[in-house]
Write an enzyme that holds these catalytic residues in place. Structure first.
Site, PDB file in Angstrom:
ATOM      1  N   TYR A  25       0.841  -1.203   0.000  1.00 20.62           N
ATOM      2  CA  TYR A  25       0.000   0.000   0.000  1.00 20.62           C
ATOM      3  C   TYR A  25       0.875   1.251   0.000  1.00 20.62           C
ATOM      4  CZ  TYR A  25      -3.090   3.665   1.828  1.00 20.62           C
ATOM      5  OH  TYR A  25      -3.784   4.841   2.008  1.00 20.62           O
ATOM      6  N   SER A 107      -4.611  12.368   8.159  1.00 23.02           N
ATOM      7  CA  SER A 107      -5.542  12.031   7.084  1.00 23.02           C
ATOM      8  C   SER A 107      -6.938  11.745   7.625  1.00 23.02           C
ATOM      9  CB  SER A 107      -5.029  10.793   6.341  1.00 23.02           C
ATOM     10  OG  SER A 107      -6.004  10.301   5.430  1.00 23.02           O
ATOM     11  N   GLN A 128      -6.283  16.838   7.239  1.00 24.05           N
ATOM     12  CA  GLN A 128      -6.584  16.708   5.813  1.00 24.05           C
ATOM     13  C   GLN A 128      -7.992  16.181   5.634  1.00 24.05           C
ATOM     14  OE1 GLN A 128      -6.793  13.344   4.383  1.00 24.05           O
ATOM     15  NE2 GLN A 128      -7.485  14.166   2.424  1.00 24.05           N
ATOM     16  N   TYR A 130     -11.052  14.728   3.143  1.00 23.26           N
ATOM     17  CA  TYR A 130     -11.659  14.215   1.922  1.00 23.26           C
ATOM     18  C   TYR A 130     -13.127  14.615   1.952  1.00 23.26           C
ATOM     19  CZ  TYR A 130      -7.680  11.179   0.810  1.00 23.26           C
ATOM     20  OH  TYR A 130      -6.442  10.687   0.481  1.00 23.26           O
ATOM     21  N   THR A 156      -7.973  17.888   0.095  1.00 19.46           N
ATOM     22  CA  THR A 156      -7.455  17.132  -1.044  1.00 19.46           C
ATOM     23  C   THR A 156      -8.458  17.161  -2.185  1.00 19.46           C
ATOM     24  OG1 THR A 156      -6.068  15.688   0.308  1.00 19.46           O
ATOM     25  CG2 THR A 156      -6.738  14.848  -1.840  1.00 19.46           C
ATOM     26  N   ARG A 165      -5.219   0.699  -7.798  1.00 22.62           N
ATOM     27  CA  ARG A 165      -3.896   0.253  -7.392  1.00 22.62           C
ATOM     28  C   ARG A 165      -3.911  -1.274  -7.414  1.00 22.62           C
ATOM     29  NH1 ARG A 165      -5.232   4.489  -3.053  1.00 22.62           N
ATOM     30  NH2 ARG A 165      -5.205   6.358  -4.333  1.00 22.62           N
ATOM     31  N   LYS A 252      -4.621  20.709  -1.772  1.00 28.60           N
ATOM     32  CA  LYS A 252      -3.651  19.680  -2.165  1.00 28.60           C
ATOM     33  C   LYS A 252      -4.161  18.917  -3.389  1.00 28.60           C
ATOM     34  CE  LYS A 252      -1.206  15.653  -0.217  1.00 28.60           C
ATOM     35  NZ  LYS A 252      -1.684  14.592  -1.110  1.00 28.60           N
ATOM     36  N   HIS A 276      -0.835  12.861  -5.789  1.00 25.41           N
ATOM     37  CA  HIS A 276      -1.225  11.819  -4.835  1.00 25.41           C
ATOM     38  C   HIS A 276      -0.191  10.695  -4.805  1.00 25.41           C
ATOM     39  CE1 HIS A 276      -4.905  11.319  -2.352  1.00 25.41           C
ATOM     40  NE2 HIS A 276      -4.434  10.089  -2.194  1.00 25.41           N
ATOM     41  N   ARG A 279      -0.601   7.733  -7.152  1.00 24.58           N
ATOM     42  CA  ARG A 279      -1.620   6.729  -6.843  1.00 24.58           C
ATOM     43  C   ARG A 279      -2.975   7.036  -7.486  1.00 24.58           C
ATOM     44  NH1 ARG A 279      -0.737   3.338  -2.820  1.00 24.58           N
ATOM     45  NH2 ARG A 279      -2.798   3.492  -1.875  1.00 24.58           N
TER      46      ARG A 279
END
Length: 387
Positions: A25, A107, A128, A130, A156, A165, A252, A276, A279
């Site tokens: 990861y 995060s 951060q 989302y 973000t 991924r 970001k 990112h 990713r």
């Protein structure tokens, strides 16, 4: 404690001590991983100018990032599932950052919650965000960050749609890991990690579990998260979040000069040039190659920082010389954390600091704030000639 001379020393220990799914990861990108690899390799195309016969005494690395004093222009990036690289990982990283005098960013998808980190960090940290479809969750987590005295909100912008991924899918990545036979066998080879995880209660996304109606276990969380990243996030929503937060506001995920102008117009105190960590959009240019055009576009309006690809103090110095006002490291400190916990994060920061200090001196500079294009030899085609 092993002798640590560079981030790669920590990287090797990290791989030995952390279960495969969490190592993968950390150390992977989306699709072919072209952008993931070029984020780092493109730094090697920039060369440093050696200067001599200068007074190099009294060197200074202190600076500011978004008005906050920092011991060097480096911050710890938000990284999801940090508490799976090492038990209580976010708490340990925040403590190491505080001791080093650099910012730590938590995060949304952390294992330790905002409240967990606030209870253990001696200084305020950044949070951060989302943006999720669940507006009540977004509003509540902003208020939780405010209540925890977070000193900046990092929004973000580049995860509205999740990039694929391959390794995560093949490993069946979950937090905590599913107890399949391959996972159990792999964890048996990581006794230090396994014992630490048994001792801590922090093994799932604690910013979410218990804070979203109906999300009480892993299956609920997975179903909720898969539907939640907001594909309709636009500049109007960015402005609403900026106004709701009311404090230092950092955007970001900027990788284009036009988007950078929009971010500056949206009132960002800083813009983070980032893809990112390779990713998300595989095939995008590296952050360091996009940095100069973004600095030209908005460098006189707001601070421009660089994230993605920094693995050394020399990389950070090159970004600063290309016009960044600050830098952010993710994998570099994750390797330290996975290798040795808090001591490993401290070691990673010390490596970055020492490399930056010595390189700055050998470039003939005494103050990090004086770094500029004059310290570099840049290939004429570094930014590319694209049509």
């Amino acid at each position: 404690m092993p002798v640590i001379t560079c981030i790669d020393d920590l990287k090797r220990l990290h791989q030995k001590r952390t279960p495969k799914m969490f190592w993968d990861y950390c150390e992977s990108g989306s699709y072919t991983e072209q952008t993931f690899h070029e984020n780092s390799s493109d730094f090697a195309k920039l060369r440093l100018r050696q200067r001599v016969a200068r007074d190099l005494s009294g060197r200074v690395l202190d600076s500011t990032m978004a008005g906050q004093k920092v011991s060097m222009p480096v911050a710890l990036s938000p990284v999801g599932s940090t508490g799976m690289q090492h038990p209580d990982g976010e708490i340990l990283a925040a403590r190491a950052a505080a001791k080093a005098g650099v910012p730590f960013t938590l995060s949304t998808m952390s294992i330790c919650s905002i409240e967990d980190v606030a209870a253990h960090s001696p200084v305020p940290f950044w949070f951060q965000l989302y943006v999720m479809n669940d507006k009540d969750f977004v509003d509540a987590i902003i208020e939780r960050a405010r209540a925890a005295n977070c000193s900046a909100l990092v929004l973000t912008l580049d995860l509205q749609i999740l990039g694929q991924r391959h390794k995560d899918l093949k490993n069946g990545l979950t937090s905590p890991p599913k107890l399949t036979i391959p996972n159990i066998l792999n964890m048996m080879t990581k006794p230090r990690w396994a014992m630490g995880m048994l001792r801590t209660p922090r093994r799932q996304f604690r910013n979410i579990v218990g804070h979203v109606k109906g999300v009480t276990k892993l299956a609920d969380l997975t179903a909720w998260a898969n539907e939640q990243f907001d594909p309709k996030l636009d500049w109007d929503k960015v402005a609403r979040i900026r106004d709701q937060w009311g404090g230092k506001f950092i955007l970001k995920g900027i990788l284009d000069a036009e988007d950078a102008k929009m971010a500056a117009d949206a009132g960002a105190d800083a813009v983070i040039v980032s893809n990112h960590g390779g990713r998300q959009l595989d095939g995008a240019l590296s952050s360091i190659r996009m940095l100069p055009s973004i600095v030209r576009a908005i460098g006189d309006q707001t601070e421009v920082w660089l994230d993605s690809g920094i693995r050394s103090g020399q990389d950070a110095l090159k970004a600063l010389a290309l016009g960044a006002r600050g830098t952010m490291i993710g994998r570099a400190y994750q390797h330290g954390l996975g290798a040795m916990g808090e001591a490993g994060v401290t070691a990673a920061l010390e490596v970055i600091r020492k490399e930056m200090d010595i390189t700055m001196a050998l470039c003939g500079e005494r103050d990090v704030k004086n770094l500029g294009r004059h310290n570099l030899l840049v290939p004429r085609d570094f930014e590319g000639d694209w049509v």
